[in-house]
Design a protein around this motif. Structure first.
Motif, PDB file in Angstrom:
ATOM      1  N   ILE A  20       0.816  -1.220   0.000  1.00 38.06           N
ATOM      2  CA  ILE A  20       0.000   0.000   0.000  1.00 38.06           C
ATOM      3  C   ILE A  20       0.851   1.273   0.000  1.00 38.06           C
ATOM      4  O   ILE A  20       0.331   2.365   0.150  1.00 38.06           O
ATOM      5  N   GLN A  21       2.161   1.109  -0.215  1.00 34.26           N
ATOM      6  CA  GLN A  21       3.027   2.280  -0.189  1.00 34.26           C
ATOM      7  C   GLN A  21       2.683   3.248  -1.314  1.00 34.26           C
ATOM      8  O   GLN A  21       2.763   4.454  -1.161  1.00 34.26           O
ATOM      9  N   GLY A  22       2.282   2.704  -2.475  1.00 39.48           N
ATOM     10  CA  GLY A  22       1.875   3.565  -3.577  1.00 39.48           C
ATOM     11  C   GLY A  22       0.653   4.394  -3.215  1.00 39.48           C
ATOM     12  O   GLY A  22       0.567   5.576  -3.568  1.00 39.48           O
ATOM     13  N   PHE A  23      -0.284   3.775  -2.484  1.00 37.20           N
ATOM     14  CA  PHE A  23      -1.479   4.487  -2.041  1.00 37.20           C
ATOM     15  C   PHE A  23      -1.116   5.590  -1.050  1.00 37.20           C
ATOM     16  O   PHE A  23      -1.637   6.709  -1.125  1.00 37.20           O
ATOM     17  N   LEU A  24      -0.187   5.291  -0.138  1.00 34.96           N
ATOM     18  CA  LEU A  24       0.252   6.297   0.824  1.00 34.96           C
ATOM     19  C   LEU A  24       0.965   7.450   0.120  1.00 34.96           C
ATOM     20  O   LEU A  24       0.812   8.613   0.492  1.00 34.96           O
ATOM     21  N   SER A  25       1.732   7.127  -0.900  1.00 36.94           N
ATOM     22  CA  SER A  25       2.414   8.169  -1.674  1.00 36.94           C
ATOM     23  C   SER A  25       1.401   9.058  -2.377  1.00 36.94           C
ATOM     24  O   SER A  25       1.590  10.280  -2.480  1.00 36.94           O
ATOM     25  N   LEU A  26       0.313   8.461  -2.861  1.00 39.37           N
ATOM     26  CA  LEU A  26      -0.755   9.230  -3.505  1.00 39.37           C
ATOM     27  C   LEU A  26      -1.381  10.199  -2.501  1.00 39.37           C
ATOM     28  O   LEU A  26      -1.588  11.376  -2.809  1.00 39.37           O
ATOM     29  N   LEU A  27      -1.685   9.703  -1.293  1.00 36.51           N
ATOM     30  CA  LEU A  27      -2.271  10.573  -0.276  1.00 36.51           C
ATOM     31  C   LEU A  27      -1.310  11.711   0.086  1.00 36.51           C
ATOM     32  O   LEU A  27      -1.722  12.864   0.233  1.00 36.51           O
ATOM     33  N   SER A  28      -0.037  11.377   0.213  1.00 35.43           N
ATOM     34  CA  SER A  28       0.953  12.397   0.553  1.00 35.43           C
ATOM     35  C   SER A  28       1.048  13.462  -0.535  1.00 35.43           C
ATOM     36  O   SER A  28       1.291  14.630  -0.247  1.00 35.43           O
ATOM     37  N   ALA A  29       0.844  13.049  -1.787  1.00 34.37           N
ATOM     38  CA  ALA A  29       0.953  13.985  -2.899  1.00 34.37           C
ATOM     39  C   ALA A  29      -0.197  14.986  -2.936  1.00 34.37           C
ATOM     40  O   ALA A  29      -0.025  16.114  -3.421  1.00 34.37           O
ATOM     41  N   ILE A  30      -1.361  14.600  -2.413  1.00 38.46           N
ATOM     42  CA  ILE A  30      -2.501  15.519  -2.482  1.00 38.46           C
ATOM     43  C   ILE A  30      -2.603  16.431  -1.261  1.00 38.46           C
ATOM     44  O   ILE A  30      -3.333  17.424  -1.292  1.00 38.46           O
ATOM     45  N   VAL A  31      -1.850  16.118  -0.191  1.00 35.15           N
ATOM     46  CA  VAL A  31      -1.905  16.942   1.016  1.00 35.15           C
ATOM     47  C   VAL A  31      -1.459  18.393   0.780  1.00 35.15           C
ATOM     48  O   VAL A  31      -2.087  19.322   1.306  1.00 35.15           O
ATOM     49  N   PRO A  32      -0.382  18.644  -0.006  1.00 37.06           N
ATOM     50  CA  PRO A  32       0.058  20.034  -0.177  1.00 37.06           C
ATOM     51  C   PRO A  32      -1.016  20.993  -0.684  1.00 37.06           C
ATOM     52  O   PRO A  32      -1.007  22.174  -0.334  1.00 37.06           O
ATOM     53  N   ALA A  33      -1.957  20.489  -1.503  1.00 35.50           N
ATOM     54  CA  ALA A  33      -3.020  21.357  -2.012  1.00 35.50           C
ATOM     55  C   ALA A  33      -3.849  21.942  -0.881  1.00 35.50           C
ATOM     56  O   ALA A  33      -4.438  23.021  -1.019  1.00 35.50           O
ATOM     57  N   LEU A  34      -3.904  21.230   0.244  1.00 35.82           N
ATOM     58  CA  LEU A  34      -4.620  21.749   1.411  1.00 35.82           C
ATOM     59  C   LEU A  34      -4.015  23.072   1.869  1.00 35.82           C
ATOM     60  O   LEU A  34      -4.738  23.983   2.280  1.00 35.82           O
TER      61      LEU A  34
END
Length: 435
Positions: free
Chosen positions: A328-342
């Motif tokens: 699930i590391q790819g999924f975690l990387s995806l979540l991490s990538a969208i956090v900056p937009a916050l």
């Protein structure tokens, strides 16, 4: 309406900027940062390496300062303060979920990395074969116990670990460079050159999520000036130092596996201590922020955050022991990538719409369309332009690299929110004790 958020910081809980800076130093110095430094060293000249790190971490500091001042002014962690820009339900069900899953997942991955490296190095030094799952559980529990003491635990750990960790890393570097080990650095030219923008993107991406949750820690600051000092002193020197050390060690030893490099030093026990401390100081922050976000998600307050921190750490430790985190590391990387937009949405809300004034800050009920639209649009842009979809086969057609993905996402969310928010109505003022 309900009274307060339950997360406000009392005046007596405020901390010195030095204490907060030590937390940042402990978070910056981690095993992934050493590995990223090694990767950058493989593709950049030493001059380019210094420039990429300085520019990248300078951008991080700017974002941290904006988000940290928001936390300092309001006394609220990021998952709660996001209610102003996305609405209470938007912050609770979307942002808190993303932050909680990300922090819990990365806690588990760090515990797993620490456990695997610990078992490997102990086997090399003593011949004792400790199961990786047992090492991961043991170190996960130790890290979790520190995190449950909230900021006091972070402060205590980093005040001890940061100076010791600096000494250990400097010793390892000197040991590697001595006896002709520095020869590869003379006239060094990378075998596989990396583009400067790609290097800058990697540098920013390595710590940009921490910038998004900087309010979790800077809410303890006594003033905006303390936020600035703690962010700059806590991030720039440590970021430059750890990535350069990672690059130099990789260049001189020819290995990017930091556990191998540390184990091969003159004193392997010293290397083991460095690896454990580097993981420990970072992972405590993962558990703490994950616990705060989980507390918001579950409708709890600050008083229950110790319980949710424990829950977050236990989940992460169990995942690490089960060995399923790699899948699930790819999924975690995806979540991490969208956090900056916050950050783009929250910065536009507080610093542009509300002019950076605490008296204008308001927590909004329900879902707030301008914030949600701008956040999701910025997150999509960040993923498309930042290479996030490249590793996902059925989404690879959306991989359109351009400049720095997280920065692109922040810019888009800021612009959209600034354009959309003025058309919407009033919010309930937090100064009246309502949200």
């Amino acid at each position: 309406m309900k009274k307060h958020s339950g997360f406000e910081i009392r005046p007596e809980e405020r901390q010195s900027w030095i204490s907060i800076a030590f937390v940042w130093i402990g978070s910056v110095i981690c095993v992934p940062a050493l590995m990223i430094g090694g990767m950058l060293g493989a593709g950049l000249t030493l001059g380019e390496l210094f420039a990429a790190i300085l520019i990248g971490y300078a951008l991080i500091c700017v974002l941290m300062i904006f988000m940290g001042m928001l936390g300092c002014d309001t006394g609220l962690p990021t998952a709660v303060a996001a209610s102003s820009a996305l609405g209470e339900k938007g912050a609770k069900y979307i942002i808190s979920s993303i932050l909680a899953i990300s922090c819990i997942g990365w806690f588990g991955i760090q515990a797993s990395v620490c456990g695997a490296s610990f078992s490997s190095m102990v086997l090399d030094m003593t011949g004792l074969d400790i199961p990786v799952w047992a090492s991961s559980v043991a170190w996960g529990i130790i890290m979790l116990l520190t995190a449950c003491f909230r900021f006091a635990g972070l402060k205590w750990l980093n005040n001890i670990a940061v100076p010791l960790l600096a000494i250990v890393l400097v010793y390892t570097l000197v040991d590697v460079l001595s006896g002709g080990g520095a020869e590869p650095l003379r006239g060094y030219t990378p075998a596989a050159p990396m583009g400067f923008v790609a290097a800058l993107s990697s540098t920013v991406g390595s710590f940009v999520v921490a910038a998004a949750i900087s309010g979790d820690y800077c809410r303890f600051a006594k003033s905006r000036a303390d936020v600035v000092k703690s962010s700059i002193v806590g991030v720039l020197p440590a970021g430059l130092g750890i990535l350069v050390i990672g690059a130099v060690l990789a260049i001189c030893t020819g290995s990017y596996d930091i556990s191998v490099v540390l184990a091969s030093s003159g004193l392997p026990l010293v290397g083991l201590i460095a690896l454990i401390l580097a993981t420990w100081t970072t992972n405590v922050s993962n558990a703490y922020s994950g616990g705060l976000s989980l507390s918001v998600l579950l409708g709890q307050d600050e008083k229950k955050s110790q319980i949710t921190t424990a829950v977050a750490g236990v989940i992460g430790t169990v995942l690490a022991a089960a060995g399923i985190l790699n899948s699930i590391q790819g999924f975690l990387s995806l979540l991490s990538a969208i956090v900056p937009a916050l950050m783009g949405t929250m910065i536009a809300d507080y610093w542009i719409k509300n002019r950076g004034r605490a008296e204008n800050f308001e927590l909004r009920e329900g879902f707030y369309a301008p914030g949600l639209v701008s956040f999701f649009a910025g997150a999509l842009v960040a993923c498309v332009t930042g290479g996030t979809f490249a590793a996902i086969p059925f989404l690879s057609f959306l991989n359109l690299p351009f400049f720095i993905g997280p920065v692109n996402g922040i810019a888009v969310s800021m612009l959209l929110y600034s354009a959309m928010a003025p058309a919407y109505g009033k919010r309930v003022n937090i100064s009246r004790g309502e949200i």
